[in-house]
Scaffold this motif. Structure first.
Motif, PDB file in Angstrom:
ATOM      1  N   GLN A   1      -7.697  15.395  -3.719  1.00 23.58           N
ATOM      2  CA  GLN A   1      -7.109  14.384  -2.819  1.00 23.58           C
ATOM      3  C   GLN A   1      -5.777  13.867  -3.362  1.00 23.58           C
ATOM      4  O   GLN A   1      -4.815  13.675  -2.616  1.00 23.58           O
ATOM      5  CB  GLN A   1      -8.094  13.225  -2.636  1.00 23.58           C
ATOM      6  CG  GLN A   1      -9.270  13.601  -1.742  1.00 23.58           C
ATOM      7  CD  GLN A   1     -10.372  12.551  -1.782  1.00 23.58           C
ATOM      8  OE1 GLN A   1     -10.523  11.809  -2.749  1.00 23.58           O
ATOM      9  NE2 GLN A   1     -11.159  12.485  -0.718  1.00 23.58           N
TER      10      GLN A   1
ATOM     11  N   THR B   1     -11.590  14.250  -6.092  1.00 27.75           N
ATOM     12  CA  THR B   1     -10.563  13.210  -6.234  1.00 27.75           C
ATOM     13  C   THR B   1      -9.235  13.805  -6.702  1.00 27.75           C
ATOM     14  O   THR B   1      -8.169  13.386  -6.235  1.00 27.75           O
ATOM     15  CB  THR B   1     -11.031  12.114  -7.223  1.00 27.75           C
ATOM     16  OG1 THR B   1     -11.611  12.742  -8.359  1.00 27.75           O
ATOM     17  CG2 THR B   1     -12.012  11.175  -6.580  1.00 27.75           C
TER      18      THR B   1
ATOM     19  N   LYS C   1      -7.954   0.953  -3.981  1.00 26.05           N
ATOM     20  CA  LYS C   1      -7.600   0.901  -5.410  1.00 26.05           C
ATOM     21  C   LYS C   1      -6.095   1.073  -5.587  1.00 26.05           C
ATOM     22  O   LYS C   1      -5.456   1.841  -4.868  1.00 26.05           O
ATOM     23  CB  LYS C   1      -8.313   2.017  -6.178  1.00 26.05           C
ATOM     24  CG  LYS C   1      -9.813   1.815  -6.295  1.00 26.05           C
ATOM     25  CD  LYS C   1     -10.388   2.823  -7.278  1.00 26.05           C
ATOM     26  CE  LYS C   1     -11.816   2.510  -7.620  1.00 26.05           C
ATOM     27  NZ  LYS C   1     -12.790   3.144  -6.747  1.00 26.05           N
TER      28      LYS C   1
ATOM     29  N   LYS D   1      -1.380   0.000  -3.700  1.00 28.98           N
ATOM     30  CA  LYS D   1      -2.746   0.536  -3.660  1.00 28.98           C
ATOM     31  C   LYS D   1      -2.887   1.512  -2.493  1.00 28.98           C
ATOM     32  O   LYS D   1      -2.056   1.526  -1.575  1.00 28.98           O
ATOM     33  CB  LYS D   1      -3.772  -0.592  -3.574  1.00 28.98           C
ATOM     34  CG  LYS D   1      -3.767  -1.383  -2.303  1.00 28.98           C
ATOM     35  CD  LYS D   1      -4.836  -2.465  -2.388  1.00 28.98           C
ATOM     36  CE  LYS D   1      -4.742  -3.392  -1.186  1.00 28.98           C
ATOM     37  NZ  LYS D   1      -5.616  -4.561  -1.319  1.00 28.98           N
TER      38      LYS D   1
ATOM     39  N   THR E   1       0.849  -1.199   0.000  1.00 30.41           N
ATOM     40  CA  THR E   1       0.000   0.000   0.000  1.00 30.41           C
ATOM     41  C   THR E   1       0.884   1.249   0.000  1.00 30.41           C
ATOM     42  O   THR E   1       2.076   1.174   0.327  1.00 30.41           O
ATOM     43  CB  THR E   1      -0.895   0.054   1.261  1.00 30.41           C
ATOM     44  OG1 THR E   1      -0.033   0.163   2.399  1.00 30.41           O
ATOM     45  CG2 THR E   1      -1.776  -1.176   1.390  1.00 30.41           C
TER      46      THR E   1
ATOM     47  N   SER F   1      -7.101   3.622   1.771  1.00 28.09           N
ATOM     48  CA  SER F   1      -8.409   4.251   1.993  1.00 28.09           C
ATOM     49  C   SER F   1      -9.405   3.995   0.865  1.00 28.09           C
ATOM     50  O   SER F   1     -10.606   3.949   1.082  1.00 28.09           O
ATOM     51  CB  SER F   1      -8.225   5.763   2.185  1.00 28.09           C
ATOM     52  OG  SER F   1      -7.635   6.304   1.043  1.00 28.09           O
ATOM     53  N   THR F   2      -8.925   3.815  -0.355  1.00 31.21           N
ATOM     54  CA  THR F   2      -9.852   3.559  -1.468  1.00 31.21           C
ATOM     55  C   THR F   2      -9.834   2.091  -1.884  1.00 31.21           C
ATOM     56  O   THR F   2     -10.733   1.628  -2.574  1.00 31.21           O
ATOM     57  CB  THR F   2      -9.470   4.397  -2.705  1.00 31.21           C
ATOM     58  OG1 THR F   2      -8.147   4.019  -3.127  1.00 31.21           O
ATOM     59  CG2 THR F   2      -9.501   5.882  -2.423  1.00 31.21           C
TER      60      THR F   2
ATOM     61  N   TYR G   1      -7.444   6.980  -6.820  1.00 32.79           N
ATOM     62  CA  TYR G   1      -8.739   7.523  -6.380  1.00 32.79           C
ATOM     63  C   TYR G   1      -9.832   7.208  -7.402  1.00 32.79           C
ATOM     64  O   TYR G   1     -10.933   7.742  -7.335  1.00 32.79           O
ATOM     65  CB  TYR G   1      -8.632   9.038  -6.171  1.00 32.79           C
ATOM     66  CG  TYR G   1      -7.712   9.391  -5.027  1.00 32.79           C
ATOM     67  CD1 TYR G   1      -8.193   9.463  -3.711  1.00 32.79           C
ATOM     68  CD2 TYR G   1      -6.369   9.617  -5.243  1.00 32.79           C
ATOM     69  CE1 TYR G   1      -7.342   9.767  -2.659  1.00 32.79           C
ATOM     70  CE2 TYR G   1      -5.513   9.911  -4.201  1.00 32.79           C
ATOM     71  CZ  TYR G   1      -6.002   9.993  -2.910  1.00 32.79           C
ATOM     72  OH  TYR G   1      -5.163  10.280  -1.867  1.00 32.79           O
ATOM     73  N   GLY G   2      -9.490   6.364  -8.351  1.00 31.66           N
ATOM     74  CA  GLY G   2     -10.468   5.927  -9.339  1.00 31.66           C
ATOM     75  C   GLY G   2     -10.774   6.942 -10.420  1.00 31.66           C
ATOM     76  O   GLY G   2     -11.770   6.822 -11.128  1.00 31.66           O
ATOM     77  N   GLN G   3      -9.916   7.943 -10.583  1.00 30.12           N
ATOM     78  CA  GLN G   3     -10.198   8.972 -11.586  1.00 30.12           C
ATOM     79  C   GLN G   3      -9.245   8.867 -12.779  1.00 30.12           C
ATOM     80  O   GLN G   3      -8.047   8.676 -12.620  1.00 30.12           O
ATOM     81  CB  GLN G   3     -10.072  10.364 -10.968  1.00 30.12           C
ATOM     82  CG  GLN G   3     -10.523  11.471 -11.916  1.00 30.12           C
ATOM     83  CD  GLN G   3     -10.671  12.811 -11.209  1.00 30.12           C
ATOM     84  OE1 GLN G   3     -10.854  12.865 -10.003  1.00 30.12           O
ATOM     85  NE2 GLN G   3     -10.595  13.881 -11.973  1.00 30.12           N
TER      86      GLN G   3
END
Lengths: 416, 324
Positions: free
Chosen positions: A223, A220, A290, A284, A166, A287-288, A204-206
Motif C-alpha cells: 500500500q 502495508t 495515522k 496523516k 492529511t 484512511s488509516t 500504515y503503521g509499519q
C-alpha cells in the motif's frame, strides 16, 4: 664489485649513517615525550556553520579546563563511518565521534565503542533519543547532544497559506500549484531514497525493522509503495525524478510549494524564506488515521573503546559541558536543533520561536531510528525496489516481496 | 603535530633498524670478507625494504589469512579482544562465486560488467587519445594551448568532475536530457534505469581518461625522428603506410605500458562508479567488481568475505596483466 681499497671509506659512510640514526632516534623519542596534558580527538560530520558553533563552544571548554585540549576533524558522513571503523579496528581512531545514532549500531556490535549508561545518567535525556541509541538489551552506546534528524513538511507560505493535515489534502493542494510545463510543482521530495519512503510506510503503521528482523513484505508495504507511485504517476504532483539536491533546489528557488526535508535544513530555509517559512508535521493518511512517521534520532557522542583513565575522565568532563543547560540552550539558539536534555523540553527558547516549536511538534509522530546494524541492510534492500517501482519497472507486490527476501538473505550473509 | 609525531616515529623506527644493522654488520662480523661488500647496500636498502614489508607484504599476507578466517561485524570483537580470527576454510571463496556481494547481482554478472567496462573504456581512451595526439603532433602553432585545454579533465580533481557530470546527467534538469529534448528525442533516466546508469558512468570515465593517453602518446610521437617520415616520403610511402610501418611500431614501447596501466586503473576504478551512482547506498546497476568489493567490506562489514573477494580480483588482474 667493491674492492678492499674501498673498505675504510665504506666503513666511514656506515659509521656516519649510524651516527645520524642515533640523532634521529633521539629526536623521535624526545618529540613523542613532548606535550603534557590530555588531548581529546573528536571527529564529526557536521556542516560548516555547525562546525563554527562547535569550535566556539570547544574553545570555551578548553579555557575553562586548562589541562584538556580538543582537536576536531570534519568528515563527510560515509567517510566518517569508514575512517573511524578502519582506524578503530587497528587500535586508533578518534577518542570521540560526533555522529547520528545509526553509527552506534555497527560500532557497538564490532566492539569499537564503549557503552555509556554506567556514567552518562541517561534518564536526563528525552526518551526518544535514548531509545534511538539503545540496543535490544537496553544498553546505551552514545550520549545525545541534540534530538531530531527527522523529516518535516516545509511550506513556502507565500504560495500555500494553510498546512495540509492529511495526505489527501496535501495532494489536492499540490495539484493546484503544479504546472510541469512551467517547471513548477506543488510538492517535492527525495523520491527514491528509503529514508523518505519509510515515513510514508509509517502512515500504515509499519516499521521497517522490528527486533532486528526486517518487516518489508506484506500488504502495508504494498500500500505504501502504491501511494508513492500514485503521487508520481497518477497525481503527478512531484517532479518525475527528483533526488535531494533537485527537491531542495526547486523549493529554495520557489518552484516547489512544499518539500519534505529534515531538521538539518531549517536554518537554510529560515534564512531564505524568513517569515514565509511554515513548518508542519508530516500529514496523516485519512484512511488509516495515522500520521506519516519519520525516523527520529539526533546527534550523539560515541566514545572509542580504547579511551580509558585520565582521557575518559576528560571525555566525561567534555560531555557534561556539552549537555549542560547553558550550552544546550546556546546550541539550540545557534544551530536550530532541538535540545537533548529533558530540562529544556518546555524551554521558552523553543516555545517563543515558531520555527523551533513547529520542529519540536513535528517530532511527535516520529519513530526512533533503530540502532541495530541490520538497519543498513534494510535501507539497501528497500532502495533498488523503490527505484524499480518509481521507474515503473516493478509491480509493488513483487517489489515488497523482493525487498523482504533480499534483506533476510543479506542479514544471514552478514553473519557468515 | 600528529603528522610530525608520525614522521618522528617512522624516522625513529628506521633509525633503530639502521643502528641494529650497523652493529650487526660492522661489529658482530667485522672480519667476514663475504659480508663486506653487502654492508652498505643492505643499510641503504633497509628503509625501502622495511616500508615495502610494512605497507605491501604484511597487508597482503594478512589479507590472505583473513580470506580463510571468519571475520565479520559480529565476530570482529573476538579478534580485537582475543586475537581470534577463526578458520572458515574455502567457505568465503565459494560464497564469492555463489552469492551476491551486493543485493542481487552475482559475481559473474559483476565480472561481465567489469570486462565490458574495462574494454569499452580502454578502447575509447586509446582510440581518442591516439587521434588527439596525432592531431596535436601535426599542429605547427598553438600546440601548447590545445594540449593545456585537452588536459583539463585529467588535471581537475576527479570528485569535482564526476559530481559535475552527475548533475549534467540529471534526468529532468541535466544538460544531456535538455539537449535530447531540444532535438525532439525522448529523455533518458540516467540515474535509475539500469543500462543508462552504466552508460553514463562509461561516458564520464572515457572523458576523464582520454587526456592521460593523449599526453603519453604525444610524448611517444614527438620522440620519433622526422627523418624516418622524410625517408619514407622519398620512397613514396603513403600516410597510412607511414603510420602503420613507422608510427605504430615506434609507439609500441609507449603503448604497451600505458595500456597495461590503463587496464589496471580502469579495472580498479571505484571513484567514478561510487560518485555517479550515489555515495550512500546508491543503486547497483553500474557496480563493477571493485566497487562491489568496497560495499561488501564497508557497507555490509563482511571482512573475510571481502578479503576472499579481493584475492579473487587480484588473481584476475594478475592473470590479465601477466607478462607475455
Amino acid at each position: 664489485m667493491m674492492n678492499s681499497t674501498n673498505k675504510p671509506r665504506v666503513s666511514g659512510v656506515g659509521a656516519t649513517l649510524a651516527r645520524l640514526c642515533v640523532v634521529l632516534f633521539a629526536a623521535s623519542m624526545s618529540s613523542s615525550l613532548l606535550g603534557a596534558g590530555v588531548v581529546l580527538t573528536m571527529w564529526d560530520n557536521e556542516r560548516e556553520d555547525i562546525q563554527k558553533v562547535l569550535d566556539d563552544v570547544l574553545d570555551r571548554f578548553e579555557k575553562e579546563n586548562p589541562g584538556v585540549k580538543v582537536k576536531t576533524s570534519h568528515y563527510k558522513t560515509e567517510d566518517l563511518r569508514s575512517q573511524f571503523q578502519t582506524a578503530a579496528m587497528g587500535g586508533g581512531g578518534a577518542d570521540i565521534v560526533l555522529a547520528p545514532n545509526d553509527f552506534g549500531g555497527p560500532f557497538s556490535v564490532m566492539g569499537i565503542i564503549q557503552p555509556v549508561d554506567t556514567w552518562a545518567k541517561m534518564d536526563r535525556f528525552a526518551p526518544t533519543v535514548v531509545e534511538a541509541v539503545s540496543d535490544s538489551k537496553n544498553k546505551s552506546w552514545g550520549v545525545p547532544i541534540s534530538r531530531g534528524n527527522h523529516l518535516m513538511l516545509f511550506i513556502n507560505g507565500s504560495i500555500v497559506k494553510k498546512a495540509p493535515q492529511t495526505i489527501e489534502e496535501l495532494i489536492a493542494t499540490a495539484k493546484k500549484h503544479t504546472d510541469a510545463k512551467q517547471n513548477r510543482y506543488g510538492f517535492a521530495y527525495n523520491l527514491n531514497e528509503p529514508f523518505w519512503f519509510v515515513a510514508f510506510l509509517g502512515a500504515y503503521g509499519q516499521r521497517p525493522l522490528v527486533a532486528r528482523a526486517p518487516q518489508l513484505g506484506g500488504d502495508t508495504m504494498v500500500q505504501a509503495l502504491e501511494l508513492v507511485k500514485k503521487l508520481k504517476f497518477d497525481d503527478k504532483v512531484v517532479p518525475a525524478d527528483c533526488d535531494y539536491a533537485c527537491a531542495d533546489t526547486l523549493f529554495t528557488e520557489g518552484k516547489a510549494a512544499m518539500i519534505i526535508n529534515g531538521d538539518w535544513a531549517v536554518q537554510q530555509y529560515r534564512e531564505k524564506f524568513k517569515e514565509n517559512l511554515v513548518i508542519a508535521p508530516l500529514p496523516k493518511l485519512a484512511s488509516t488515521g495515522k500520521h506519516m512517521a519519520p525516523m527520529i534520532s539526533g546527534k550523539y557522542l560515541f566514545f572509542n573503546k580504547r579511551v580509558t583513565g585520565v582521557k575518559l575522565e576528560a571525555a566525561k568532563k567534555l560531555t557534561e559541558y556539552l549537555v549542560s543547560k547553558p550550552i544546550q540552550e546556546e546550541l539550540v539558539r545557534r544551530t536550530q536543533r532541538l535540545p537533548a536534555i529533558k530540562e529544556l523540553n518546555n524551554s521558552p527558547i523553543i516555545a517563543a520561536d515558531p520555527v523551533l516549536a513547529a520542529t519540536d511538534k513535528a517530532m511527535a509522530n516520529g519513530q526512533p531510528m533503530p540502532l541495530d546494524a541490520e538497519m543498513r541492510v534494510v535501507w539497501d534492500a528497500i532502495r533498488p525496489q523503490l527505484q524499480n517501482v518509481m521507474a515503473g519497472r516493478a509491480e509493488t507486490k513483487v517489489a515488497a516481496a523482493t525487498m523482504q527476501k533480499d534483506a533476510e538473505t543479506k542479514i544471514k550473509e552478514m553473519k557468515q | 603535530m600528529q603528522i610530525l609525531g608520525l614522521l618522528a616515529t617512522i624516522l625513529g623506527v628506521v633509525a633503530l633498524v639502521e643502528l641494529l644493522l650497523y652493529v650487526i654488520l660492522y661489529h658482530t662480523w667485522p672480519g667476514k670478507r663475504w659480508i663486506g661488500q653487502w654492508r652498505l647496500p643492505v643499510m641503504m636498502l633497509a628503509p625501502a625494504i622495511l616500508a615495502i614489508s610494512v605497507l605491501i607484504i604484511y597487508p597482503f599476507l594478512f589479507e590472505m589469512r583473513l580470506a580463510f578466517a571468519n571475520l565479520n561485524m559480529y565476530t570482529i570483537n573476538d579478534w580485537l579482544e582475543g586475537g581470534e580470527l577463526g578458520w572458515a576454510g574455502f567457505r568465503h571463496f565459494i560464497a564469492v562465486f555463489t552469492t551476491s556481494p551486493l543485493q542481487t547481482i552475482s559475481f559473474w554478472g559483476l565480472l561481465g560488467r567489469t570486462v565490458i567496462w574495462t574494454v569499452v573504456n580502454l578502447i575509447a581512451h586509446v582510440g581518442f587519445g591516439l587521434t588527439l595526439a596525432l592531431l596535436l603532433n601535426k599542429l605547427a602553432k598553438g600546440r601548447g594551448l590545445y594540449r593545456t585545454l585537452l588536459i583539463v579533465p585529467w588535471a581537475m580533481p576527479q570528485v569535482v568532475a564526476v559530481l559535475a557530470w552527475r548533475g549534467e546527467f540529471h534526468p529532468q534538469f541535466g544538460f544531456v536530457n535538455v539537449l535530447l529534448q531540444t532535438f525532439g528525442m525522448p529523455t533518458i533516466n540516467w540515474w535509475s534505469d539500469p543500462i543508462p546508469v552504466f552508460v553514463s558512468c562509461c561516458l564520464v570515465n572515457i572523458w576523464l581518461g582520454i587526456p592521460f593517453m593523449m599526453i603519453v602518446f604525444l610524448g611517444g610521437l614527438q620522440s620519433i625522428p622526422r627523418s624516418y617520415y622524410e625517408a619514407a616520403s622519398i620512397d613514396g610511402a603513403s600516410r597510412w603506410v607511414q603510420f602503420k610501418q613507422i608510427t605504430l611500431p615506434l609507439l609500441r614501447p609507449v603503448v604497451v605500458p600505458s595500456v597495461t596501466l590503463g587496464t589496471i586503473w580502469t579495472f580498479n576504478n571505484i571513484n567514478v562508479i561510487y560518485l555517479m551512482t550515489g555515495q550512500n547506498g546508491g543503486n547497483e546497476y553500474a557496480d563493477i567488481l571493485v566497487s562491489a568489493w568496497y560495499k561488501s567490506a564497508f557497507n555490509y562489514y563482511r571482512y573475510s568475505f571481502s578479503a576472499a573477494f579481493a584475492v579473487v580480483i587480484f588473481m584476475i588482474l594478475l592473470g590479465v596483466t601477466w607478462p607475455g
